[in-house]
Write an enzyme that holds these catalytic residues in place. Structure first.
Site, PDB file in Angstrom:
ATOM      1  N   HIS A 111       4.101  -8.280  -4.848  1.00 39.61           N
ATOM      2  CA  HIS A 111       2.767  -8.573  -4.301  1.00 39.61           C
ATOM      3  C   HIS A 111       2.371 -10.037  -4.558  1.00 39.61           C
ATOM      4  O   HIS A 111       1.674 -10.309  -5.544  1.00 39.61           O
ATOM      5  CB  HIS A 111       1.726  -7.663  -4.962  1.00 39.61           C
ATOM      6  CG  HIS A 111       1.755  -6.254  -4.480  1.00 39.61           C
ATOM      7  ND1 HIS A 111       0.895  -5.789  -3.511  1.00 39.61           N
ATOM      8  CD2 HIS A 111       2.536  -5.208  -4.831  1.00 39.61           C
ATOM      9  CE1 HIS A 111       1.138  -4.504  -3.292  1.00 39.61           C
ATOM     10  NE2 HIS A 111       2.136  -4.128  -4.080  1.00 39.61           N
ATOM     11  N   CYS A 128       5.844  -5.596  -0.139  1.00 43.40           N
ATOM     12  CA  CYS A 128       5.968  -4.270  -0.746  1.00 43.40           C
ATOM     13  C   CYS A 128       6.120  -3.187   0.332  1.00 43.40           C
ATOM     14  O   CYS A 128       7.148  -3.145   0.981  1.00 43.40           O
ATOM     15  CB  CYS A 128       4.801  -4.025  -1.695  1.00 43.40           C
ATOM     16  SG  CYS A 128       5.200  -2.770  -2.906  1.00 43.40           S
ATOM     17  N   GLU A 174       0.157 -11.720  -3.207  1.00 39.82           N
ATOM     18  CA  GLU A 174      -1.295 -11.911  -3.045  1.00 39.82           C
ATOM     19  C   GLU A 174      -2.055 -11.593  -4.329  1.00 39.82           C
ATOM     20  O   GLU A 174      -3.249 -11.856  -4.421  1.00 39.82           O
ATOM     21  CB  GLU A 174      -1.808 -11.053  -1.874  1.00 39.82           C
ATOM     22  CG  GLU A 174      -1.985  -9.564  -2.142  1.00 39.82           C
ATOM     23  CD  GLU A 174      -0.667  -8.765  -2.231  1.00 39.82           C
ATOM     24  OE1 GLU A 174       0.429  -9.369  -2.205  1.00 39.82           O
ATOM     25  OE2 GLU A 174      -0.763  -7.530  -2.352  1.00 39.82           O
ATOM     26  N   GLY A 226       0.875  -1.173   0.000  1.00 35.48           N
ATOM     27  CA  GLY A 226       0.000   0.000   0.000  1.00 35.48           C
ATOM     28  C   GLY A 226       0.902   1.210   0.000  1.00 35.48           C
ATOM     29  O   GLY A 226       1.840   1.281  -0.780  1.00 35.48           O
ATOM     30  N   GLU A 227       0.668   2.119   0.923  1.00 36.29           N
ATOM     31  CA  GLU A 227       1.508   3.300   1.039  1.00 36.29           C
ATOM     32  C   GLU A 227       2.214   3.194   2.382  1.00 36.29           C
ATOM     33  O   GLU A 227       1.565   3.290   3.431  1.00 36.29           O
ATOM     34  CB  GLU A 227       0.605   4.539   0.961  1.00 36.29           C
ATOM     35  CG  GLU A 227       1.336   5.836   0.833  1.00 36.29           C
ATOM     36  CD  GLU A 227       2.247   5.887  -0.383  1.00 36.29           C
ATOM     37  OE1 GLU A 227       1.822   5.460  -1.472  1.00 36.29           O
ATOM     38  OE2 GLU A 227       3.398   6.336  -0.229  1.00 36.29           O
ATOM     39  N   ILE A 282       4.670  -3.191  -7.930  1.00 35.46           N
ATOM     40  CA  ILE A 282       3.911  -1.940  -8.078  1.00 35.46           C
ATOM     41  C   ILE A 282       4.634  -0.856  -7.278  1.00 35.46           C
ATOM     42  O   ILE A 282       4.637  -0.899  -6.048  1.00 35.46           O
ATOM     43  CB  ILE A 282       2.456  -2.105  -7.573  1.00 35.46           C
ATOM     44  CG1 ILE A 282       1.777  -3.279  -8.293  1.00 35.46           C
ATOM     45  CG2 ILE A 282       1.676  -0.796  -7.773  1.00 35.46           C
ATOM     46  CD1 ILE A 282       0.425  -3.665  -7.719  1.00 35.46           C
ATOM     47  N   ARG A 283       5.255   0.065  -7.962  1.00 35.36           N
ATOM     48  CA  ARG A 283       6.088   1.087  -7.315  1.00 35.36           C
ATOM     49  C   ARG A 283       6.880   0.446  -6.169  1.00 35.36           C
ATOM     50  O   ARG A 283       6.834   0.869  -5.016  1.00 35.36           O
ATOM     51  CB  ARG A 283       5.228   2.246  -6.801  1.00 35.36           C
ATOM     52  CG  ARG A 283       4.581   3.036  -7.946  1.00 35.36           C
ATOM     53  CD  ARG A 283       4.110   4.412  -7.519  1.00 35.36           C
ATOM     54  NE  ARG A 283       3.226   4.356  -6.372  1.00 35.36           N
ATOM     55  CZ  ARG A 283       3.439   4.980  -5.216  1.00 35.36           C
ATOM     56  NH1 ARG A 283       4.519   5.708  -5.042  1.00 35.36           N
ATOM     57  NH2 ARG A 283       2.579   4.876  -4.248  1.00 35.36           N
TER      58      ARG A 283
HETATM   59  N1  GLN Z   1       5.947   2.699  -3.158  1.00 35.16           N
HETATM   60  C1  GLN Z   1       5.083   2.360  -2.074  1.00 35.16           C
HETATM   61  C2  GLN Z   1       5.608   2.912  -0.746  1.00 35.16           C
HETATM   62  O1  GLN Z   1       6.698   3.338  -0.679  1.00 35.16           O
HETATM   63  C3  GLN Z   1       4.923   0.878  -1.914  1.00 35.16           C
HETATM   64  C4  GLN Z   1       4.108   0.378  -3.044  1.00 35.16           C
HETATM   65  C5  GLN Z   1       3.348  -0.860  -2.736  1.00 35.16           C
HETATM   66  O2  GLN Z   1       3.211  -1.287  -1.592  1.00 35.16           O
HETATM   67  N2  GLN Z   1       2.764  -1.406  -3.773  1.00 35.16           N
HETATM   68  O3  GLN Z   1       4.886   2.927   0.207  1.00 35.16           O
END
Ligand code: GLN
Length: 199
Positions: free
Chosen positions: A180, A84, A182, A52-53, A144-145
């Site tokens: 990820h 992530c 999941e 997530g973030e 993802i990022r």
């Molecule tokens: N780039 C996000 C972060 O730094 C992490 C991205 C993700 O969890 N898919 O929080």
């Protein structure tokens, strides 16, 4: 078996489903639950910190009182999987961006995390990974990022690298991946984690 998914922000329901599917595959009786408060961690055999973030997840965990509780449980042997953003939250150190954003870190793993390690051009991509412990079949990693680990030390072991960057690390009962798991039908990584929780 009871697995608690930290459910404050991010890919929570996908982890609930993946954990349930992995339990079925392994023939484990159990449940995966959504955790928003410290009391909900009572009796869990393992914890998942989703993607997530990372800044948001860290700050919300602190506000909910989950930060100290999760740290305490980890130090007393409860396995944790961070995916992530979860990798960042588990790390002891972070890059300049992590420091600047005052990212709260649980500081449980001997890992230095780099945020958005794969840059803008490659914000999201999928790649076949070779992950130690998951067998010969490649594992499809959804990035993802994604962060990465720039460095690991102490007892932390690198399980996978991609383009020279560390994308999976294990340190005893702690497991962190930059992608990820999941979001793919392959449950091998969750199965690997559940086996760690079963011990
Ligand atoms: N780039 C996000 C972060 O730094 C992490 C991205 C993700 O969890 N898919 O929080």
């Amino acid at each position: 078996m009871k697995i608690g998914i930290i459910g404050l922000q991010g890919a929570v329901s996908e982890h609930l489903e993946a954990a349930k599917r992995a339990m079925q595959k392994l023939g484990i009786e159990g449940e995966a639950i959504w955790v928003g408060r410290p009391a909900e961690l009572e009796g869990v055999d393992g914890i998942i910190i989703p993607g997530g973030e990372s800044t948001t997840i860290g700050k919300l965990m602190q506000m909910a009182g989950l930060f100290e509780r999760v740290k305490w449980l980890a130090k007393n042997g409860t396995p944790i999987l961070g995916t992530c953003a979860g990798l960042i939250v588990l790390a002891k150190r972070g890059d300049e961006q992590i420091v600047r954003t005052k990212q709260p870190l649980l500081g449980l793993m001997d890992v230095s995390a780099i945020r958005n390690a794969f840059g803008r051009q490659r914000e999201s991509f999928e790649a076949e990974l070779e992950i130690s412990g998951l067998g010969k079949e490649p594992f499809r990693g959804v990035f993802i990022r994604a962060p990465a680990a720039s460095e690991v030390w102490g007892d932390a072991q690198v399980l996978a690298k991609f383009q020279g960057k560390i994308v999976a690390v294990q340190q005893g009962g702690l497991l962190a991946v930059a992608f990820h798991p999941e979001l793919t039908p392959d449950t091998r990584l969750h199965e690997y984690f559940l086996r760690m929780c079963r011990r």
